[in-house]
Write an enzyme that holds these catalytic residues in place. Structure first.
Site, mmCIF file in Angstrom:
data_model
loop_
_atom_site.group_PDB
_atom_site.id
_atom_site.type_symbol
_atom_site.label_atom_id
_atom_site.label_comp_id
_atom_site.label_asym_id
_atom_site.label_seq_id
_atom_site.Cartn_x
_atom_site.Cartn_y
_atom_site.Cartn_z
ATOM 1 N N ASP A 396 -2.069 7.274 -4.129
ATOM 2 C CA ASP A 396 -2.507 8.558 -3.991
ATOM 3 C C ASP A 396 -3.970 7.927 -4.574
ATOM 4 O OD1 ASP A 396 -3.036 11.634 -5.148
ATOM 5 O OD2 ASP A 396 -3.814 10.378 -6.695
ATOM 6 N N GLU A 449 -4.286 7.144 0.326
ATOM 7 C CA GLU A 449 -4.792 8.257 0.860
ATOM 8 C C GLU A 449 -5.924 7.389 -0.104
ATOM 9 O OE1 GLU A 449 -5.844 13.189 -0.933
ATOM 10 O OE2 GLU A 449 -5.034 10.510 -2.411
#
EC number: 2.4.1.18
Length: 715
Positions: A396, A449
């Site tokens: 993330d 990401e």
């Protein structure tokens, strides 16, 4: 020393408690606050009462050498006797330097570890606790086993900033925390174990002892499958939030086992290859969706025990479904029981808020310039692969790690040593993490990401890249959604938005992601981004999904998109499963199922996803008609033609140039009546003709339904 013990401020209890090596000091000292009496118990011998030395201290001055002798203590708690092993007779509580500093072995030694020690010819089982708190002046183990009394079990300061203690006969399922004194002797909030494998929910947030060795895995066939090149595989991820996919009849969470029973058959039927779970690492605030984790080594107990989570992964593997976890190494929350100011100092974050505090998320940023922090995070990544058999991690907020000025104005950030904005420590950590994961788990995948144009995110580290296996294609997501939200009559003015992502489609190993980020904070659902009335919205959605599955790149859809969910995602409720009572939504689900199976079964749609040889434009400049066409090509030379019509105007007798002579057979039509489409008649078998079109000697004639995507295979 007695004063320090009474204040839970003792840093070297083994120098004062337990058996004495020097018999002139006596044989044994015991510190037992609240006890009315203590007796020594030796096997086959009469008990010997200890004298009260101070209020909570008891001493045995008999001429006994207990240094190598196993003994027990009979504790009198106001008339209630408790027989215990004295933890301060066990000096062998440390581990080797390499074991405590090598990421692959750190999680096997830090925190609470079930182990057996030998003493006086006896095997004594218990739990060893190790915690890293270099700036603490004292650390005590507190828990349900000692009434959370920090005076009862002071821990020993060991080397390298580590504190340790072995508690004999301690069972699984015991709650515990660490009570510490800071650098100036100040009391600190009780801290959960950073390496804790299991944790309680509000209000205690305590760590819980757990033995990883107990669970018996049944996924050997999955775990021993041959190593494959993931870039060539069909990968279709179903992104899922465990607390809001489905609820039981009372509106409560499904536990991990119930989720497995419901979800796994659904994934198999729908044709997904992987489930990608939003973070399951323990997080105190449910509304963070897991992106504010405190217990990185513990699957959240909201949905069950670590064994229950293992059962979930096991069930997925036995059904042929891979499991990917969201992993959050960019930041951590400020909860008192967590990593924040862990030992009274900013141990895990930079003290300067320009580097150590994330102003958007109100959370601390890991100080990746510290070796112990880097090792902690890399070890955590390896832990999930080793202990929970996961198949991948999606990392993330990588962009927030890579740039020192991420979401910061001038003066709010500190440049690197070269005056730039790249975070060299984060770059080195991510590279190291990827190298370690692929070294030990060659069938794994790591996914970034990353929302910027940082070069080489999915390039190998030996080529200067970060070493990720894949990267989310945020540009494709943004541009394609921007295009499809336009009214069809206006799309001709935005045609380049649709075609531009193909300019960089092979610059990384991309995953085309329609994630949870696109259905929150007022953005609405994917379905409701589509213009028009209800029928047109669903038709647009079907055409868009067809376009997505025809594009190069792996696929990811957030839960609910596959049924055409109309409401924005709500983590406090389940998906709108009632929509499947309506044919339009049944059609979206049926189409998604067929697209997944088509994508998996046709090599041309996936085995050259990541290289330019797998894609050729057939029609990219028909802006006025809002039509695009391209061919996907497999390594073996198979060709699939994908044609999308993004207007509600059907196109009869639509001629399209093709490079090969032959027949194009229809594989899928998103406007088919079985998907609740218009049922507009299409060409099922198109034979090429020697008619020049788009500068190609051969061409075919098709009928394009309104708002549709068609797949044809050259045979």
């Amino acid at each position: 020393m007695f004063e320090k013990l009474s204040q839970a401020a003792c840093s070297e209890p083994f120098a004062f408690l337990g058996p004495f090596i020097d018999p002139t000091q006596g044989a044994l000292r015991v510190w037992m606050p609240g006890a009315t009496g203590v007796a020594l118990v030796l096997e086959g011998q009469p008990r010997i009462a200890l004298e009260r030395e101070k209020e909570s201290a008891f001493i045995l001055k008999a001429d006994l050498n207990l240094h190598l002798t196993h003994y027990q203590l009979a504790i009198d708690w106001n008339g209630v006797e408790q027989l215990v092993d004295d933890p301060y007779q066990y000096h062998g509580i440390y581990a080797e330097y390499d074991d405590l500093h090598t990421p692959k072995t750190m999680y096997q030694h830090m925190g609470s570890q079930f182990m057996t020690l030998e003493r006086d010819g006896k095997s004594i089982s218990g739990i060893r606790f190790l915690v890293y708190a270099p700036h603490a002046t004292a650390v005590s183990l507190v828990g349900s086993f000692n009434d959370w009394d920090g005076r009862r079990h002071p821990m020993q300061r060991l080397d390298y900033g580590i504190w340790g203690l072995f508690i004999p006969d301690l069972a699984e399922g015991v709650s515990y925390k660490f009570e510490m004194k800071g650098p100036k002797g100040e009391g600190l909030p009780h801290k959960a174990d950073p390496w804790g494998f299991y944790a309680e929910q509000y209000p205690s947030f305590a760590s819980v002892t757990y033995d990883h060795a107990r669970y018996q895995w049944q996924d050997a066939q999955w775990q021993t499958r041959p190593v494959t090149e993931k870039r060539k595989e069909a990968l279709s991820f179903y992104e899922l939030h465990a607390g809001s996919w489905k609820r039981n009849e009372q509106g409560e969470f499904l536990n991990y086992r119930e989720l497995a029973a419901e979800l796994v058959p659904y994934l198999v039927d729908m044709g997904y290859t992987h489930v990608e779970l939003m973070p399951v690492s323990e997080h105190p605030f449910y509304g963070s969706w897991g992106y504010q984790p405190v217990g990185l080594f513990a699957p959240t107990s909201r949905y069950g025990s670590p064994d229950d989570f293992k059962f979930f992964v096991d069930a997925c593997h036995q059904a042929g479904i891979g499991v990917v976890l969201d992993w959050v190494p960019a930041h951590f929350p400020s909860d008192d029981h967590g990593l924040a100011n862990f030992d009274g100092t900013p141990l895990f974050h930079d003290p300067d808020p320009r580097r150590g505090w994330h102003q958007d998320w109100n959370s601390f940023i890991y100080d990746l310039g510290r070796e112990q922090v880097r090792r902690f995070l890399v070890s955590n990544a390896l832990y999930w692969f080793e202990q929970f058999h996961i198949d991948g991690i999606r990392v993330d907020a990588v962009a927030s790690m890579l740039y020192l000025d991420y979401s910061r104005s001038h003066g709010q950030w500190i440049p690197n040593m070269d005056g730039g904005n790249e975070n060299y420590d984060a770059i080195a950590t991510l590279k190291w993490m990827n190298e370690e994961v692929y070294k030990y788990f060659p069938n794994a995948m790591t996914i970034a990401e990353e929302s910027t144009a940082f070069p080489g995110v999915s390039a190998p580290t030996f080529m200067g890249g970060l070493g990720f296996g894949f990267k989310w294609n945020m540009g494709w997501m943004h541009d394609s959604l921007s295009y499809i939200k336009e009214e069809p009559v206006h799309r001709k003015y935005h045609h380049n938005t649709l075609t531009f992502p193909l300019v960089y489609a092979h610059s990384e190993n991309y995953v085309l992601s329609l994630s949870h980020d696109e259905v929150v904070y007022g953005k609405g659902s994917i379905h409701n981004k589509m213009p028009g009335d209800e029928w047109q919205q669903t038709a647009n959605l079907r055409a868009y999904f067809g376009y997505m599955y025809g594009q190069p790149g792996k696929k990811l859809n957030f839960m609910g998109a596959e049924i055409g969910q109309t409401a924005e995602w709500n983590h406090d409720d389940q998906l709108q499963w009632f929509l499947l009572d309506f044919p339009r939504h049944q059609g979206v689900q049926a189409l998604t199922r067929d697209l997944n199976h088509l994508y998996r079964n046709q090599a041309a749609l996936h085995d050259q996803d990541c290289i330019p040889a797998g894609f050729e434009w057939r029609l990219q400049d028909a802006a006025e008609q809002s039509i695009i066409a391209h061919e996907r090509i497999s390594e073996a030379g198979e060709r699939i033609l994908v044609v999308s019509n993004f207007t509600p105007v059907p196109r009869d007798e639509f001629r399209l140039g093709v490079p090969n002579k032959g027949r194009y057979q229809l594989l899928l039509n998103t406007d088919d009546s079985k998907y609740a489409g218009s049922g507009y008649e299409v060409v099922v078998d198109a034979k090429s003709e020697a008619v020049v079109s788009e500068d190609l000697a051969q061409s075919i004639v098709l009928r394009l339904p309104p708002l549709s995507t068609l797949f044809y295979k050259l045979v």
